[in-house]
Design a protein around this motif. Structure first.
Motif, PDB file in Angstrom:
ATOM      1  N   THR A  16       0.801  -1.229   0.000  1.00 42.55           N
ATOM      2  CA  THR A  16       0.000   0.000   0.000  1.00 42.55           C
ATOM      3  C   THR A  16       0.840   1.288   0.000  1.00 42.55           C
ATOM      4  N   LEU A  19       1.744   1.861  -3.504  1.00 44.60           N
ATOM      5  CA  LEU A  19       0.580   2.351  -4.247  1.00 44.60           C
ATOM      6  C   LEU A  19       0.387   3.851  -4.024  1.00 44.60           C
ATOM      7  N   ALA A  20       0.610   4.296  -2.786  1.00 46.57           N
ATOM      8  CA  ALA A  20       0.477   5.723  -2.470  1.00 46.57           C
ATOM      9  C   ALA A  20       1.463   6.549  -3.281  1.00 46.57           C
ATOM     10  N   LYS A  23       0.642   6.532  -7.128  1.00 48.14           N
ATOM     11  CA  LYS A  23      -0.497   7.403  -7.423  1.00 48.14           C
ATOM     12  C   LYS A  23      -0.067   8.857  -7.590  1.00 48.14           C
ATOM     13  N   GLU A  24       0.972   9.276  -6.848  1.00 50.20           N
ATOM     14  CA  GLU A  24       1.380  10.680  -6.850  1.00 50.20           C
ATOM     15  C   GLU A  24       2.443  11.015  -7.896  1.00 50.20           C
ATOM     16  N   ARG A 164      -1.733   6.963   1.753  1.00 54.33           N
ATOM     17  CA  ARG A 164      -2.461   7.132   0.489  1.00 54.33           C
ATOM     18  C   ARG A 164      -3.395   8.339   0.599  1.00 54.33           C
ATOM     19  N   LYS A 165      -3.253   9.314  -0.292  1.00 57.86           N
ATOM     20  CA  LYS A 165      -4.093  10.511  -0.226  1.00 57.86           C
ATOM     21  C   LYS A 165      -5.568  10.178  -0.394  1.00 57.86           C
ATOM     22  N   GLU A 267      -2.461   5.163   8.911  1.00 57.60           N
ATOM     23  CA  GLU A 267      -3.616   5.700   8.181  1.00 57.60           C
ATOM     24  C   GLU A 267      -4.733   6.080   9.140  1.00 57.60           C
ATOM     25  N   LEU A 342       4.488  11.242   2.733  1.00 56.05           N
ATOM     26  CA  LEU A 342       4.346  10.962   1.300  1.00 56.05           C
ATOM     27  C   LEU A 342       5.091  12.012   0.477  1.00 56.05           C
TER      28      LEU A 342
END
Length: 352
Positions: A16, A19-20, A23-24, A164-165, A267, A342
């Protein structure tokens, strides 16, 4: 175009944060690739987002004597050859590793090819995979300040956990609609990790009648762990695992019952969700979740119930205590001023 290879797997906690970051990163500027195992959860999660995925041979690293260790040495060696071949073909500017057994051959191969390697360690004490990999790393980032005591000081920094945003953008109304829950009772979300947690599952179900008098329960019980006899219980929603709906579910959630995996609890901290942590016992792990839980408990973010002390009675009592203390826990979480991990990690990656 800049190129990056991500690696890490075995559990969702090793995927995860990757993945964060994926995504950015702007896919017009970055050519992104992922190296993982043939059957790990990372394959399923990464293929959902259309990043090129490559499987390599992966052996399990054990802290105890076993005949399997001999076989797995050859699997790791083959994994190094597989990874080296892939990295020579991809020619990345940097490799980012989140740990897990599959990451070790990738990190070693990258080091052999003089490719910079960044590692992120989520737990207070490094796992065996990262203990090996850190020797080959250019930079090491951590979630906990305490972890710096176990790492080479010249290349280690604590940034926190890359959240993760998307997890921060959920809709409570959408969450209740998805779950078919009303706004009349608070929602407790129960997460036993991507593989589920047998004792937590049992504690929830043994107390279900009592719990649903006051709460609505979302139970993420792990693959193959849905109890068919309870599927029609009003106010109780069982799910093996969730992807896109998780942000909405958490937005609708009042309190969380969870394992002590670092990524998950960070999170929940970001969402200011009061949590009861039931860490994996030392019989089932190296004790990292216990240390994570102790750290959060000392900071006032959570309550802890050791699995050895988990009974239907203690579980119910701790849920009540969590309810009673949720305002105190939220106050402590609101005082947490840790920087945005992040963004900080992305800035370090972009240096390469």
């Amino acid at each position: 175009m800049k190129k990056i290879v991500f690696t890490g797997g075995g559990t969702a906690g090793h995927v995860t944060p990757n993945l964060a970051l994926i995504k950015e990163l702007n896919n017009k500027e970055w050519d992104m690739h992922y190296i993982g195992s043939k059957k790990g959860i990372e394959k399923e999660l990464i293929e959902k987002i259309n990043i090129p995925y490559y499987s390599i041979s992966s052996g399990k690293l054990r802290r105890y004597l076993s005949v399997e260790n001999v076989k797995d040495i050859f699997k790791v060696l083959k994994g190094c050859l597989d990874a080296r071949s892939l990295l020579k073909k991809i020619k990345p500017d940097v490799v980012f590793s989140k740990g897990g057994f599959v990451s070790v051959p990738v990190v070693i191969a990258a080091s052999m090819l003089k490719i910079p390697v960044i590692i992120h360690e989520s737990d207070i004490t490094p796992g065996l995979a990262n203990k090996i990999a850190m020797r080959f790393a250019s930079k090491i980032f951590t979630s906990f300040e305490e972890t710096l005591n176990y790492l080479p000081k010249d290349k280690s920094t604590c940034f926190g956990s890359p959240i993760r945003k998307v997890i921060l953008t959920g809709s409570a109304a959408a969450g209740r609609h998805f779950l078919d829950f009303s706004s009349a009772k608070p929602i407790i979300t129960v997460m036993g990790g991507s593989l589920g947690a047998k004792k937590i599952n049992e504690a929830i179900r043994e107390n279900l009648e009592e719990l649903t008098k006051k709460y609505q329960i979302v139970h993420l019980c792990g693959k193959g762990n849905v109890a068919e006899s309870l599927t029609n219980n009003r106010g109780y929603k069982q799910l093996e695992y969730v992807h896109d709906e998780l942000a909405d579910i958490l937005a609708a959630t009042s309190m969380v019952i969870t394992r002590g995996g670092s990524n998950a609890i960070f999170e929940f901290l970001a969402l200011k969700l009061p949590m009861l942590i039931i860490p994996l016992s030392k019989q089932q792990s190296r004790g990292d979740q216990i240390l994570n839980a102790e750290s959060f408990s000392k900071k006032g973010y959570s309550l802890t119930l050791e699995e050895e002390d988990l009974t239907p009675q203690t579980f119910l009592a701790m849920v009540q205590e969590l309810d009673d203390k949720q305002d105190i826990l939220k106050k402590a979480m609101n005082e947490n001023t840790k920087q945005d991990a992040l963004t900080a990690i992305l800035q370090e990656i972009k240096k390469y």
